[in-house]
Design an enzyme around this catalytic site. Structure first.
Site, short mmCIF file in Angstrom:
data_model
loop_
_atom_site.label_atom_id
_atom_site.label_comp_id
_atom_site.label_asym_id
_atom_site.label_seq_id
_atom_site.Cartn_x
_atom_site.Cartn_y
_atom_site.Cartn_z
CD GLU A 194 68.45 30.23 25.73
OE1 GLU A 194 67.54 30.77 25.38
OE2 GLU A 194 69.84 30.53 25.89
CE LYS A 236 69.42 28.53 22.97
NZ LYS A 236 69.12 29.11 21.67
P1 13P Z 1 74.14 32.09 21.99
O1 13P Z 1 74.36 30.69 21.28
O2 13P Z 1 74.80 33.30 21.36
O3 13P Z 1 74.57 31.71 23.45
O4 13P Z 1 72.63 32.33 22.05
C1 13P Z 1 71.77 31.39 22.12
C2 13P Z 1 70.53 32.12 22.52
O5 13P Z 1 69.45 31.84 22.10
C3 13P Z 1 70.69 33.13 23.62
O6 13P Z 1 69.31 33.09 24.22
#
Ligand code: 13P
Length: 367
Positions: A194, A236
């Site tokens: 992410e 992500k």
């Molecule tokens: P949001 O979709 O609220 O941005 O959260 C995604 C997430 O996994 C944050 O680490």
């Protein structure tokens, strides 16, 4: 034998043998049937803050009840393939004493776990953050695997401001992400990588594009250096968006174009899927933008474009629930509805007309 091959020979630090096919299959399963992921992995602190705004008690029981409500939403597995959990939840039993993890598996959903321990102030770069959690990660991954997790998540985040992000912050976060991903693959846990460029600020879309591109290129360079198998991970990222307070707010089609352009310039085709975070966008906005990307570009892209939202799926339902059992059914309907809208967005079939059934639900309290 090149350097990468030499290093791979030693990828057995925990006694595991990296099973490439297993990692590839987990990624494929999570991306199949136009489903997406649902993140319910907020730290206790973050979850409590969201509860506090709408007057829900900030207790371990309330967090359990909220997560259990989500997990037991009827037919959730029609559109959600994987759930990302927080450490507290993966070890928890539900109200009736059944392990939460068993409820998830019985629902036909793959459990995953957030393994970073949060973004901390970066030494000598006071305005910036570095994500921590590598110490003891090998042992924690083995423990989570024994509990039942098949994939993991680590979030690195970059703030846009005057003079930031620095190259040091981008590089340090990318290096840590790759170390995390390598440890996951060694343990046969599929890593979600992410990388979030935050929406906060008045920067324009072009600046977000340039920073996101630089961040992603640095991350993939590190993943390559550290021998991470790209076929066995899911990226992500943020969508490429203007800052929240930027005067010019582009259309869905313009956001779709900028995001796809950025990804094509930075993400190798070997990556099987890209699952966006929502980053604070409204549920409807996140669905509409994901839809535009798939509607216009789906057939031309090497990777699947899906969702791994937290707020954009949870928030409307949380506002309806408000901690009251009597609101649970309506909250589950709202949650299912957002998940369904995002599944439609994967197919380029989302339409604002889909939003009308939700009008029959009780009005949410303001947040
Ligand atoms: P949001 O979709 O609220 O941005 O959260 C995604 C997430 O996994 C944050 O680490």
């Amino acid at each position: 034998m090149n350097m990468v091959k030499i290093c791979r020979k030693f990828l057995t630090g925990n006694g595991n043998h990296m099973n490439k096919q297993l990692l590839i299959d987990t990624a494929k399963e999570l991306l199949a049937d136009d489903k997406g992921l649902l993140a319910i992995d907020e730290s206790n602190n973050t979850c409590n803050k969201r509860f506090e705004i709408i007057g829900i008690p900030q207790t371990v029981e309330a967090r359990r009840d909220w997560r259990e409500l989500i997990i037991t939403t009827p037919d959730l597995n029609e559109c959600i393939s994987g759930l990302i959990l927080y450490d507290e939840t993966i070890r928890q039993n539900g109200r009736k004493g059944l392990p939460i993890i068993k409820t998830i598996l019985d629902a036909g959903i793959i459990p995953g776990i957030k393994v970073d321990i949060g973004a901390k102030s970066m030494a000598l770069f006071p305005k910036e953050k570095i994500t921590e959690g590598l110490d003891g990660l090998r042992e924690r991954l083995n423990e989570y695997q024994n509990i039942g997790a098949r994939f993991a998540k680590w979030r690195a985040m970059i703030r846009v401001g005057s003079g930031s992000p620095s190259q040091a912050c981008i590089e340090a976060n990318a290096h840590a992400l790759a170390r995390y991903a390598a440890l996951c693959q060694e343990a046969n846990i599929m890593p979600i990588v992410e990388a979030e460029v935050l929406m906060n600020g008045d920067h324009d879309l072009e600046r977000c594009l340039e920073i996101t591109k630089e961040f992603l290129r640095t991350i993939f360079n590190q993943l390559y250096r550290q021998a991470v198998m790209l076929e066995g991970l899911i990226l992500k990222p943020n969508m490429v968006l203007p800052g929240l307070t930027c005067k010019k707010q582009e259309t869905e089609a313009e956001v779709a174009y900028a995001t796809v352009k950025c990804l094509l310039q930075s993400v190798p085709a070997a990556v099987p899927g890209i699952a966006f975070l929502s980053g604070g966008q409204s549920g409807k906005m996140a669905s509409a933008r994901l839809n535009a990307m798939n509607l216009i570009y789906k057939t031309k892209l090497p990777w699947a474009l899906t969702f791994s939202f937290a707020r954009a799926i949870q928030q409307p339902a949380l506002k309806i629930w408000c901690g009251e059992d009597s609101n649970s059914d309506a909250a589950q309907k709202a949650l299912y509805h957002r998940a369904k809208c995002n599944q439609a967005a994967r197919l380029g079939q989302y339409d604002t007309g889909m939003e009308s059934p939700i009008l029959n639900l009780p009005e949410p309290v303001p947040i």
